[in-house]
Motif scaffolding. Sequence first.
Motif, mmCIF file in Angstrom:
data_model
loop_
_atom_site.group_PDB
_atom_site.id
_atom_site.type_symbol
_atom_site.label_atom_id
_atom_site.label_comp_id
_atom_site.label_asym_id
_atom_site.label_seq_id
_atom_site.Cartn_x
_atom_site.Cartn_y
_atom_site.Cartn_z
ATOM 1 N N THR A 168 0.818 -1.124 -0.154
ATOM 2 C CA THR A 168 0.104 0.125 0.106
ATOM 3 C C THR A 168 0.944 1.300 -0.015
ATOM 4 N N TYR A 169 0.442 2.349 -0.582
ATOM 5 C CA TYR A 169 1.197 3.516 -0.668
ATOM 6 C C TYR A 169 1.100 4.408 0.610
ATOM 7 N N GLY A 170 0.192 4.050 1.720
ATOM 8 C CA GLY A 170 -0.095 4.508 2.840
ATOM 9 C C GLY A 170 -0.864 3.592 3.818
ATOM 10 N N GLY A 171 -1.189 4.377 4.845
ATOM 11 C CA GLY A 171 -2.024 3.547 5.941
ATOM 12 C C GLY A 171 -1.495 3.192 7.208
ATOM 13 N N GLY A 172 -0.402 2.826 7.146
ATOM 14 C CA GLY A 172 0.608 2.521 8.315
ATOM 15 C C GLY A 172 -0.247 1.357 9.008
ATOM 16 N N PRO A 173 -0.272 1.481 10.479
ATOM 17 C CA PRO A 173 -0.496 0.067 11.320
ATOM 18 C C PRO A 173 -2.076 -0.055 11.195
ATOM 19 N N PRO A 174 -2.987 0.825 10.756
ATOM 20 C CA PRO A 174 -4.273 0.649 10.895
ATOM 21 C C PRO A 174 -4.862 -0.198 9.802
ATOM 22 N N VAL A 175 -4.002 0.230 8.566
ATOM 23 C CA VAL A 175 -4.369 -0.534 7.229
ATOM 24 C C VAL A 175 -3.687 -1.968 7.148
ATOM 25 N N ILE A 176 -2.446 -2.199 7.757
ATOM 26 C CA ILE A 176 -1.900 -3.592 7.969
ATOM 27 C C ILE A 176 -2.592 -4.564 8.572
ATOM 28 N N ALA A 177 -3.364 -3.888 9.976
ATOM 29 C CA ALA A 177 -4.178 -4.795 10.766
ATOM 30 C C ALA A 177 -5.385 -5.038 10.026
ATOM 31 N N ALA A 178 -6.021 -4.286 9.222
ATOM 32 C CA ALA A 178 -7.168 -4.422 8.590
ATOM 33 C C ALA A 178 -7.096 -5.350 7.453
ATOM 34 N N TYR A 179 -5.930 -5.402 6.598
ATOM 35 C CA TYR A 179 -5.891 -6.373 5.468
ATOM 36 C C TYR A 179 -5.469 -7.660 6.280
ATOM 37 N N GLU A 180 -4.635 -7.886 7.032
ATOM 38 C CA GLU A 180 -4.304 -9.017 7.629
ATOM 39 C C GLU A 180 -5.747 -9.643 8.357
ATOM 40 N N ALA A 181 -6.499 -9.026 8.859
ATOM 41 C CA ALA A 181 -7.684 -9.543 9.439
ATOM 42 C C ALA A 181 -8.643 -10.062 8.144
ATOM 43 N N LEU A 182 -8.403 -9.496 7.180
ATOM 44 C CA LEU A 182 -9.316 -10.054 5.922
ATOM 45 C C LEU A 182 -8.674 -11.390 4.974
ATOM 46 N N GLY A 183 -7.522 -11.508 5.759
ATOM 47 C CA GLY A 183 -6.834 -12.717 4.975
ATOM 48 C C GLY A 183 -5.551 -12.330 4.286
ATOM 49 N N ALA A 184 -5.128 -11.302 4.385
ATOM 50 C CA ALA A 184 -3.803 -11.055 3.510
ATOM 51 C C ALA A 184 -2.690 -11.664 4.314
ATOM 52 N N ARG A 185 -1.847 -12.329 3.540
ATOM 53 C CA ARG A 185 -0.781 -12.806 4.405
ATOM 54 C C ARG A 185 0.315 -12.006 4.845
ATOM 55 N N ARG A 186 0.634 -10.851 3.987
ATOM 56 C CA ARG A 186 1.412 -9.883 4.572
ATOM 57 C C ARG A 186 0.984 -8.534 3.874
ATOM 58 N N CYS A 187 1.097 -7.696 4.735
ATOM 59 C CA CYS A 187 0.716 -6.350 4.143
ATOM 60 C C CYS A 187 1.761 -5.186 4.684
ATOM 61 N N ILE A 188 2.387 -4.807 3.608
ATOM 62 C CA ILE A 188 3.555 -3.678 3.794
ATOM 63 C C ILE A 188 3.449 -2.452 2.966
ATOM 64 N N PRO A 189 3.316 -1.156 3.683
ATOM 65 C CA PRO A 189 3.167 0.021 3.206
ATOM 66 C C PRO A 189 4.565 0.509 2.324
ATOM 67 N N ILE A 190 4.333 0.898 1.232
ATOM 68 C CA ILE A 190 5.518 1.512 0.370
ATOM 69 C C ILE A 190 5.141 2.793 0.194
ATOM 70 N N TYR A 191 5.402 3.672 1.057
ATOM 71 C CA TYR A 191 4.818 5.086 1.099
ATOM 72 C C TYR A 191 5.304 6.054 -0.225
ATOM 73 N N ASN A 192 4.453 6.926 -0.386
ATOM 74 C CA ASN A 192 4.843 7.697 -1.457
ATOM 75 C C ASN A 192 6.224 8.379 -1.095
ATOM 76 N N ALA A 193 6.745 9.134 -2.349
ATOM 77 C CA ALA A 193 8.216 9.409 -2.065
ATOM 78 C C ALA A 193 8.309 10.507 -3.233
ATOM 79 N N LEU A 194 9.709 10.943 -3.216
ATOM 80 C CA LEU A 194 10.336 11.879 -4.298
ATOM 81 C C LEU A 194 11.049 11.279 -5.365
ATOM 82 N N ASP A 195 10.861 11.729 -6.478
ATOM 83 C CA ASP A 195 11.948 11.669 -7.572
ATOM 84 C C ASP A 195 12.473 12.838 -8.031
ATOM 85 N N PRO A 196 13.885 13.128 -7.345
ATOM 86 C CA PRO A 196 14.247 14.697 -7.542
ATOM 87 C C PRO A 196 14.727 14.876 -8.852
ATOM 88 N N GLU A 197 14.782 13.760 -9.683
ATOM 89 C CA GLU A 197 14.874 14.268 -11.299
ATOM 90 C C GLU A 197 13.432 14.732 -11.814
#
Length: 362
Positions: A144-173
């Motif tokens: 996910t590109y956001g959401g942190g602990p609440p989103v991780i817990a929600a997805y895993e409660a619905l059956g996801a094996r692993r939920c990992i936030p990969i946050y938005n970021a900057l491309d300096p170019e």
Amino acid sequence: MRIAFYGSSLLSSYWNGAATYYRGMLRDLAARGHHVTFYEPDAFDRQKNRDIEPPEWADVRVYDATENALREVMAEAARADVVVKASGVGVFDDELIAGVMKAARPDAIRIFWDVDAPATLAEITPAPDHALRRALPGLDYVLTYGGGPPVIAAYEALGARRCIPIYNALDPETHHPVPAEPRFAGDLNFLANRLPDREARVEQFFLDAAARLPDRKFLLGGNGWHDKPMPSNVRQIGHVGTRDHNAFNTSSISVLNVARDSMAQVGYSPATRVFEAAGAGACLITDAWVGLDLFLKEGEEVLVARDGADVAEHVRTLTPERAKAIGEAARARILAGHTYARRGAEVDALLRRTAAEKRSAA
């Protein structure tokens, strides 16, 4: 690895806030040796409003929004080492999540990449038969590109094996300081499409602030605002292509970020605009949300508002000198810790580790 990525659009940011995120992530993964094929439907006039042409770092397959074309592109998932279905494609979302995961090879890495987790969770949580709900247990990851602990817990409660936030970021170019342009001059610039779960907060944080400061100039960019009543000191300019985002951010004293309702409630969801503004060295004013301190420090690298009165007070008291100092501090912080190079390294390590695990298991 060969990555088959099924998303909304890589080529156009028109009604497509995920474009910058896709470009930053996939460009970095390609630089790390991965071969990316991006599949996007010809829908919502996006192909008529391209911001970029097909890049050298990804093969882009634009397909007709028809069932026959859908079957063809879903079948191509069988060629990939990594199969990604993103949220919010906009057409055939349910068919895509089922179809591409079914077509994927047994040893392929299967990922659902959610670019709007609060909205997705609100849709699937009360619907046990939802296509994504049924797919979750068979996926290797939900990213996910956001959401942190609440989103991780929600997805895993619905059956996801692993939920990992990969946050938005900057491309300096892509997002960096540029000279100011008179067409974007103002005291507070705000860029956002008009969406039902953002509009009330836009009224609260942007329009209310403009009404409180009738002698100041407010600039609004984005789709859908043409028939919205506005204070007389708000100038609307419609869609702003990504090539103009740097000038939009550097040409005013300050810029505003307003989270959508769901993202503000969940927290840990920095919008693309936050990193674009910081990359340009702009002074950002943002609404308050939990997790902001993971990315920027209040008062030094970002100004935080709890309502329109706070926004108006920031605009009223902000000097060009202080705005410059805040913008420079934000840029330094984001360059040090929140670039797509860092996010890409995280995803690359995840993919290589998972591939090794699958080989060992086989």
